[in-house]
Design a protein around this motif. Structure first.
Motif: not given
Length: 481
Positions: A16-24, A50-58
């Protein structure tokens, strides 16, 4: 509630958070020319997963997973600021905020960290710069994909035309199809339509003229409304200044070669020597994919440990200049079947190091073996250092370089114990350090460097073109020097 239920609830919350980030992220990119990054990885046009996976890759490079709950406040703050064109790394913002002990709020800290991109410090949005691709093979099509991907704000690079030799019936349809579907890099992200009568390909709204020509001197680009363009030569047919000068036709301002340049043509590895390009230089080379893979980590090692000498052995995927089956070839070994053999061949990457890194006094030698994989190669860099060190010190240094240094867009770092070549298809870095394979004993260090010799190299080409065109915007927080 079970543990599994807790994990699933947590996942849905992060979704839900990642979804809210996309329009921003999208609005910042379209309206302000701001590219939001996470540890040098762009989040523009990325999906929720993809946003969640990029965060996890960190966690592989920073030691701990980065949560969207941690980065969201920084992104929300960015939407409230008077930002100009920039690249802003919310992963680095979160990391530097965590280490800051002044008691600032997220909003206060973010405003301070990106002050160079706000208010009176803002850079004016650049007028779009025309780009022409001369040749439309493997690198040409990937560069085209990147140019189209980065055209969202309308103020960057604009792919206006591709120049190819006539290929017969339905030529433009076939070329559009090759852009649309790629056996290695997958489907084009967007829509492509073809107008055969107008000789145009329209990709995500970008109208690209297809110009047929057998000789660069026969084209007047101003006839197509193209002006002050940067032409990217993907053919490799001409490599010296005299040959590449043929491209300097009406409408063309600069020429960038996607192969090693010869003679006095400067060989540029972005991140290492791109700032040496003279403003009036009209012809330059992006060197080779292997040169781009080894020069950034070589510089990183020389800066910290000193390098006395070295040897690079590249295990390289087969390329289009090899034969599918045994047949005549001007190079004896490359005439043998590429998908059936390991083929010993030469590499000019070692000798090209001197052009990109003239301050390096060490002698670097090199050789290469082509192997039966279609993409992703590995360079084994064997170095004698100026001082003794440990494996832990080398890995800590390279990890830090990949996170915070000016080379963080060139060097990536992976600690996954089961990494194999296909894992790096689509990597945007010039070089990925394999931590698990690294060997260090005394003053000897052996680095294993993966690289997508197609896509990673194409990203380096785009960075050079952005730099010489004036649309390479500053990154915040500023990398440590």
């Amino acid at each position: 509630m079970t543990v599994n239920d807790d994990s699933f609830t947590n996942w849905k919350h992060r979704e839900e958070i990642a979804e809210s980030m996309i329009p921003m992220i999208g609005k910042l990119h379209r309206e302000r020319d701001v590219t939001v990054l996470l540890h040098s990885r762009s989040l523009v046009n990325k999906s929720v997963v993809s946003i969640l996976k990029t965060h996890r890759f960190a966690r592989q490079i920073a030691g701990a997973e980065l949560s969207v709950t941690e980065t969201l406040p920084f992104l929300e703050t960015l939407t409230t600021l008077d930002l100009g064109p920039a690249q802003i790394d919310i992963g680095m913002l979160a990391a530097t905020y965590r280490a800051d002990d002044r008691g600032l709020s997220v909003a206060e800290f973010t405003a301070e960290a990106v002050a160079g991109a706000t208010g009176g410090n803002k850079i004016d949005r650049r007028e779009g710069r025309d780009v022409v691709l001369y040749g439309f093979g493997r690198i040409g099509r990937l560069v085209a994909r990147l140019l189209i991907e980065k055209s969202g704000s309308g103020n960057g690079l604009r792919l206006r035309a591709i120049v190819v030799r006539g290929g017969g019936d339905r030529d433009i349809v076939k070329r559009a199809s090759l852009l649309r579907r790629d056996s290695i890099h997958g489907q084009f992200q967007g829509t492509i339509t073809v107008d055969e009568d107008a000789s145009t390909i329209v990709a995500n709204g970008n109208e690209i003229r297809v110009i047929y020509a057998d000789d660069p001197t026969s084209v007047d680009y101003t006839a197509y409304g193209i002006k002050d363009a940067i032409l990217i030569d993907n053919t490799g047919k001409w490599r010296d200044r005299e040959g590449l000068s043929k491209h300097l036709r009406p409408g063309i301002d600069k020429v960038v070669l996607t192969a090693p340049g010869k003679g006095d043509v400067p060989n540029i590895v972005h991140g290492v020597n791109h700032d040496t390009i003279k403003p009036d230089e009209r012809i330059m080379s992006c060197a080779s994919c292997t040169t781009n893979a080894i020069v950034p980590p070589l510089k990183a090692m020389d800066d910290e440990f000193g390098v006395r000498r070295g040897h690079v052995e590249t295990v390289h995927s087969f390329t289009n200049d090899q034969n599918l089956l045994d047949n005549y070839h001007k190079s004896e070994r490359r005439g043998r079947s590429a998908p059936l053999n390991m083929v010993i061949t030469e590499t000019g990457a070692a000798s090209a190091v001197a052009k990109a890194l003239p301050d390096l006094k060490a002698r670097i030698t090199g050789s290469s073996i082509r192997v039966p994989v279609p993409d992703v190669s590995i360079a084994i860099l064997n170095l004698q250092l100026a001082r003794e060190t440990t494996r832990e010190e080398v890995l800590d240094h390279l990890r830090e370089v990949s996170l915070t240094s000016p080379l963080k867009r060139q060097i990536d770092f992976i600690s996954a114990p089961d990494a194999v070549s296909s894992d790096f298809i689509g990597s945007r870095h010039a070089s990925i350090v394999d931590a698990g394979a690294t060997k260090v004993e005394g003053d000897n260090a052996i680095l294993y460097l993966w690289y997508d010799n197609e896509f990673g190299y194409s990203c380096q080409v785009i960075r050079v073109v952005q730099h010489v065109s004036g649309v390479e915007y500053p990154t915040f927080p500023a990398p440590a020097v």
